[in-house]
Design an enzyme around this catalytic site. Structure first.
Site, mmCIF file in Angstrom:
data_model
loop_
_atom_site.group_PDB
_atom_site.id
_atom_site.type_symbol
_atom_site.label_atom_id
_atom_site.label_comp_id
_atom_site.label_asym_id
_atom_site.label_seq_id
_atom_site.Cartn_x
_atom_site.Cartn_y
_atom_site.Cartn_z
ATOM 1 N N GLU A 22 30.790 -9.912 28.695
ATOM 2 C CA GLU A 22 31.422 -10.864 27.784
ATOM 3 C C GLU A 22 30.540 -12.087 27.551
ATOM 4 O OE1 GLU A 22 33.821 -10.300 25.920
ATOM 5 O OE2 GLU A 22 34.496 -8.427 26.816
ATOM 6 N N TYR B 206 37.423 -18.405 25.526
ATOM 7 C CA TYR B 206 37.273 -16.996 25.159
ATOM 8 C C TYR B 206 36.972 -16.123 26.385
ATOM 9 C CZ TYR B 206 35.319 -12.596 24.069
ATOM 10 O OH TYR B 206 35.093 -11.259 24.099
ATOM 11 N N ASP C 260 37.678 -14.554 19.997
ATOM 12 C CA ASP C 260 36.276 -14.766 19.634
ATOM 13 C C ASP C 260 36.190 -14.908 18.110
ATOM 14 O OD1 ASP C 260 36.652 -12.228 18.663
ATOM 15 O OD2 ASP C 260 34.843 -11.376 19.583
#
Length: 384
Positions: A55, A138, A156
């Site tokens: 991520e 996020y 996102d």
DNA sequence: AACACGGGGCC
DNA sequence: GGCCCAGTGTT
């Protein structure tokens, strides 16, 4: 067949969690996600550490670019402990070319924080995640939901676009997006990971910024922007910022078959990467020639180099576009005369001192900005 | 709220 | 070859 036919457009004001519009959207998004070929390698990951790394890498970066970096990074640093114990220099070396190097620095720092605070286990709690270096709203939501099944939204850029369009938001503030994303996650009972990924994947494929394929969209019948004809306006584009030209000169300083590398400060542009010594980029389109290069090396590094010929030919001219300025860099080859900066034999000097004399066979061991790769190849081919 | 921070893909 | 993309930290 998609579930879109079951969705009726709603023209009410603010949608609330649990209302029919949200429920129908959530069901259609999950159906679409379940029927879809997963095109992202790490979607199969279960290890929270590896999900976290993926991520962070995916921030600001396309998945196609990330894939090879992700494989190398997780092979070299397979666990939180391995990452925490590594030298930052090595982390940056694996990260080299991926950009936004603060991410690598924060990842390294956060690994240490996870070892200290959580015994090496990535926390599942959003607040604990949020307190880690480099973990914002996020990433905290993505790791909590995908790695641990916590019902948290992960908004996102792709999710922002999808939600802005589905709900036809004129102004998509973070708070507004969080509320709506949360309502979708809550409507997807016990499947927060799939809900978040469905939204993000839709934004990454069908619901693209420029040419959304609304005809292929599983939630087109519930898309308020499509109904209103405002898809192209959602979300509102930020106005482009100016990108001034900055010019600089750097020195390729030769000494006994080696070249001088200097380590950039950890904070700031290309922080922690290795570079040639030179002048600071200054605004203005005029080529700097060799102006100030000899003085800069003397004053900033205490190194005396042979004076450059007045009409000295540049070894290379590089143009590189950063997001906020264009760099025009002129490289000059020159000879070392005197000055500190360790010795050629002392190859360990590097990380500790910020200086390293590097023979061409060792160039590739140093993390450098992407725009120096080509000139370094050239230098390596012509042995001095 | 505005800016700093890379690099690659698309048109 | 220029335009677009976009999380987190800092100020």
């Amino acid at each position: 067949m998609t579930a879109s036919s079951q969705i009726s457009p709603s023209d009410g004001p603010t949608p609330r969690a649990g209302d029919a519009h949200v429920t129908a959207l959530a069901r259609a998004l999950l159906d679409w996600f379940d029927s879809r070929e997963r095109d992202v390698a790490w979607r199969h990951e279960r290890d929270p550490y590896r999900i976290w790394v993926a991520e962070v890498m995916a921030q600001q970066t396309r998945v196609g670019t990330v894939a090879s970096y992700y494989a190398r990074f997780t092979e070299r640093f397979p666990t939180v402990f391995a990452l925490a114990e590594a030298d930052l220099d090595e982390v940056l070396h694996v990260w080299q070319g991926l950009g936004y190097y603060a991410r690598a620095r924060h990842l390294h720092a956060a690994a240490g924080q996870i070892v200290e605070r959580h015994g090496g286990e990535v926390p599942s709690d959003v607040e604990a995640l949020r307190s880690l270096s480099g973990v914002g709203p996020y990433t905290a939501g993505a790791v909590a939901s995908i790695a641990f099944g916590v019902a948290e939204p992960a908004v996102d850029g792709n999710a922002r676009r999808v939600i802005s369009r589905l709900f036809d938001l004129e102004r998509s503030t973070p708070a507004r997006l969080d509320t709506l994303a949360r309502s979708l996650v809550d409507a997807a009972v016990d499947r927060p990971a799939e809900m978040n990924q469905a939204i993000m994947d839709l934004g990454g494929s069908v619901c693209s910024p420029r040419r959304p394929a609304c005809g292929d969209c599983p939630v087109s019948s519930g898309c308020r922007a499509l109904a209103a004809g405002t898809v192209a306006l959602r979300p509102p584009r930020r106005e482009p910022r100016s990108s001034p030209i900055r010019t600089a000169a750097s020195a390729v300083v030769w000494r006994d078959g080696a070249v001088l590398f200097v380590r950039r400060p950890e904070r700031g542009l290309l922080g922690g990467l290795w570079d040639f010594p030179g002048t600071k980029p200054e605004e203005g389109p005029v080529a700097p020639g060799d102006a100030g290069l000899v003085e800069e090396l003397r004053d900033a590094h205490g190194i005396v180099i042979a004076p450059l010929e007045p009409a000295g030919e540049a070894f290379a001219r590089i143009r590189h576009a950063f997001s906020h300025f264009h760099l025009e860099l002129v490289l000059f080859e020159t000879r070392w005369i005197s000055g500190k900066a360790g010795s050629v034999d002392d190859q360990m000097a590097g990380s500790a001192t910020g200086y390293a004399w590097v023979t061409p066979d060792r160039f590739e061991k140093f993390a450098v900005p992407a725009y120096l790769r080509s000139p370094l190849r050239s230098l390596g081919q012509g042995a001095r």
